[in-house]
Design a protein around this motif. Structure first.
Motif, PDB file in Angstrom:
ATOM      1  N   LEU A 139       0.722  -1.292   0.001  1.00  0.00           N
ATOM      2  CA  LEU A 139       0.087  -0.013  -0.012  1.00  0.00           C
ATOM      3  C   LEU A 139       0.950   1.317   0.144  1.00  0.00           C
ATOM      4  N   ASP A 140       2.045   1.235   0.798  1.00  0.00           N
ATOM      5  CA  ASP A 140       2.620   2.221   0.832  1.00  0.00           C
ATOM      6  C   ASP A 140       3.505   2.535  -0.406  1.00  0.00           C
ATOM      7  N   ALA A 141       3.900   1.618  -1.248  1.00  0.00           N
ATOM      8  CA  ALA A 141       4.530   1.623  -2.627  1.00  0.00           C
ATOM      9  C   ALA A 141       3.405   2.002  -3.689  1.00  0.00           C
ATOM     10  N   TYR A 142       2.414   1.678  -3.619  1.00  0.00           N
ATOM     11  CA  TYR A 142       1.163   1.670  -4.727  1.00  0.00           C
ATOM     12  C   TYR A 142      -0.021   2.277  -4.139  1.00  0.00           C
ATOM     13  N   PRO A 143       0.086   3.767  -4.068  1.00  0.00           N
ATOM     14  CA  PRO A 143      -1.075   4.352  -3.612  1.00  0.00           C
ATOM     15  C   PRO A 143      -2.523   3.843  -4.280  1.00  0.00           C
ATOM     16  N   GLU A 144      -2.372   3.339  -5.601  1.00  0.00           N
ATOM     17  CA  GLU A 144      -3.362   3.292  -6.620  1.00  0.00           C
ATOM     18  C   GLU A 144      -3.911   1.752  -6.285  1.00  0.00           C
ATOM     19  N   MET A 145      -3.571   0.837  -5.350  1.00  0.00           N
ATOM     20  CA  MET A 145      -4.059  -0.183  -4.855  1.00  0.00           C
ATOM     21  C   MET A 145      -4.566  -0.227  -3.653  1.00  0.00           C
ATOM     22  N   ARG A 146      -5.597  -1.297  -3.402  1.00  0.00           N
ATOM     23  CA  ARG A 146      -6.247  -1.267  -2.282  1.00  0.00           C
ATOM     24  C   ARG A 146      -6.402  -3.195  -1.882  1.00  0.00           C
ATOM     25  N   VAL A 147      -6.565  -3.042  -0.749  1.00  0.00           N
ATOM     26  CA  VAL A 147      -6.663  -4.651  -0.268  1.00  0.00           C
ATOM     27  C   VAL A 147      -8.152  -5.049  -0.544  1.00  0.00           C
ATOM     28  N   ASP A 148      -8.382  -6.119  -0.787  1.00  0.00           N
ATOM     29  CA  ASP A 148      -9.772  -6.836  -0.934  1.00  0.00           C
ATOM     30  C   ASP A 148      -9.451  -8.251  -0.734  1.00  0.00           C
ATOM     31  N   VAL A 149      -9.896  -8.809   0.472  1.00  0.00           N
ATOM     32  CA  VAL A 149      -9.662 -10.239   1.059  1.00  0.00           C
ATOM     33  C   VAL A 149     -10.545 -11.130   0.408  1.00  0.00           C
ATOM     34  N   HIS A 150     -11.777 -10.413  -0.202  1.00  0.00           N
ATOM     35  CA  HIS A 150     -12.681 -11.648  -0.776  1.00  0.00           C
ATOM     36  C   HIS A 150     -12.570 -12.011  -2.211  1.00  0.00           C
ATOM     37  N   ASN A 151     -12.344 -10.729  -3.130  1.00  0.00           N
ATOM     38  CA  ASN A 151     -12.198 -11.070  -4.478  1.00  0.00           C
ATOM     39  C   ASN A 151     -11.277 -10.315  -4.894  1.00  0.00           C
TER      40      ASN A 151
END
Ligand code: ATP
Ligand code: MG
Length: 408
Positions: free
Chosen positions: A151-163
């Motif tokens: 997340l620190d390296a790629y602010p354009e990413m988000r965690v999604d644990v389901h899908n």
């Protein structure tokens, strides 16, 4: 970049004792497929997984193309190996891995960018697995820590644990394995787990597809081709060899039996009504194919027939043809439309060869008005006309058996 491949296979139906056989056969087929490539590889089974480890430089496309022809593989994951040099270093490696594997993440214009349509972000999940239990962090901790680093390296990413769009696997072994991509495999069962069958292989579109479909279920394929020189040319025979090669690319070496059918065909032409020619001829093809099948330990015959495609493939004609066989006859295309068959032929790369214009032995002797509803009793009565010479001719035809071992 990639040092090994994790091979995914469907596990349904391969529990218990069968699983071992399934995996052994799959490893054997993978080794066989890789032999055709430039690189050196070790194929190994560990903890219910199969890995292909590169021992040399290799051509990524060539290797994945080969693996995509191995039945039993459901997915191929290219794996990056990194040294275990502390957690901070692992974080850097993971960031670099994502950057190299998904170079479009930061390019909002790129069509190749993996984006979750709902959030507009590229979503991910880290799935760590500790095969080496002395690693200082447990799986949960690795997931969380690495998630933070990403997340620190790629602010354009988000965690999604389901899908998640990207499911990043981190396997802690002697080295650390990173993988997230799955190249689809052909599915099916490894060739060799299902016995052997004899494919009646002609130069058409259908029979190579039929052979491919049965091989996909783990069945080893031998083939028989009836040729009729001089009515059919050497080129027509070569075309059948080429088609066998297309099947062999998936099924492993195909033993192709080439039988000279000319005299039988001429004899039938001479003694039987011409509108029944095809049916009677097909009955003799099946009889001879079954004979060879028995001698070579095959457990069934395979044809490319499909209901209603031509006069010799109506229900009545199929019944008349089938009547001479005692072995099971597998007709995997029976309910397929031509277009559906062509789609598969294109996928397995047999189509272009199949449509080359060389005559096959049936086109020479086709009647203008072949029967579409043959009466079995009448057919059998007309076959009586052949009584005098046919046994000898079949014997002679069997003696012409030329076996060509076809490899892709
Ligand atoms: P294909 O496209 O497979 O040639 P087709 O639509 O031309 O099939 P037919 O010629 O009626 O159909 O043959 C039906 C099936 O009989 C073929 O799919 C094949 O399995 C078998 N067959 C036909 N001709 C030959 C041959 N010369 N040698 C071996 N098998 C044959
Ligand atoms: Mg044909």
């Amino acid at each position: 970049m990639y040092k090994s491949f994790l091979i995914k296979y469907a596990e349904i139906g391969v529990k218990g004792k069968n699983r071992y056989l399934f995996e052994e056969a799959l490893v054997k087929q993978i080794k066989y497929a890789l032999k055709k490539t430039e690189g050196e590889f070790v194929v190994r089974r560990t903890d219910g997984r199969i890995y292909v480890d590169a021992q040399s430089e290799f051509d990524f496309d060539e290797v994945t193309e080969s693996l995509r022809k191995v039945f039993g593989i459901s997915g191929i994951c290219p794996v990056v190996h990194v040294e275990d040099e502390g957690f901070e270093k692992l974080g850097q490696d993971v960031v670099r891995y994502i950057g190299e594997t998904y170079p479009d993440i930061r390019d909002s214009q790129s069509e190749a960018r993996v984006v979750n349509p709902q959030s507009g972000f590229t979503t991910f999940k880290v799935a760590a697995r500790r095969a080496r239990k002395n690693y200082p962090l447990n799986s949960m901790q690795i997931n969380e820590e690495l998630g933070g680093v990403i997340l620190d390296a790629y602010p354009e990413m988000r965690v999604d644990v389901h899908n998640p769009d990207i499911l990043l696997h981190v396997e802690i072994r002697d080295k650390i394995y990173l993988y997230s991509e799955i190249i689809p495999g052909p599915g099916g069962m490894p060739v060799g787990t299902g016995g052997k069958a004899m494919l009646l292989l002609s130069g058409g579109i259908d029979s190579p597809v039929a052979g491919w479909m049965i091989a996909k279920r783990g069945v080893k394929i031998d083939a028989v081709y009836f040729h009729a020189p001089p009515y059919t040319s050497e080129r027509a025979k070569q075309k059948v060899v080429d088609l066998a090669k297309k099947v062999a690319a998936y099924a492993g070496p195909v033993w192709l039996h080439v039988i000279n059918f000319t005299d039988i065909q001429l004899y039938i032409y001479d003694k039987c009504p011409h509108d029944e020619l095809t049916i009677i001829m097909r009955r003799y093809m099946m009889r001879i194919a079954e004979h060879i099948a028995r001698e070579t330990d095959c457990l069934g015959l395979i044809t490319g027939e499909s209901i209603g495609q031509v006069a010799s493939q109506t229900m009545a004609s199929l019944a008349a043809t089938n009547e001479v066989c005692t072995m099971p006859v597998y007709r995997p295309l029976i309910g397929f439309d031509k277009m559906e068959i062509v789609d598969i032929a294109e996928k397995i790369d047999s189509y272009e060869t199949s449509i080359l214009p060389y005559e096959d032995c049936c086109t020479i002797f086709v009647a203008k008005h072949p029967v579409t509803k043959p009466n079995l009793n009448i057919i059998k009565r007309h076959e009586q006309n052949l009584q005098e010479g046919i046994v000898e001719l079949v014997k002679k035809a069997l003696a012409t058996d030329e076996v060509i071992v076809v490899q892709s």
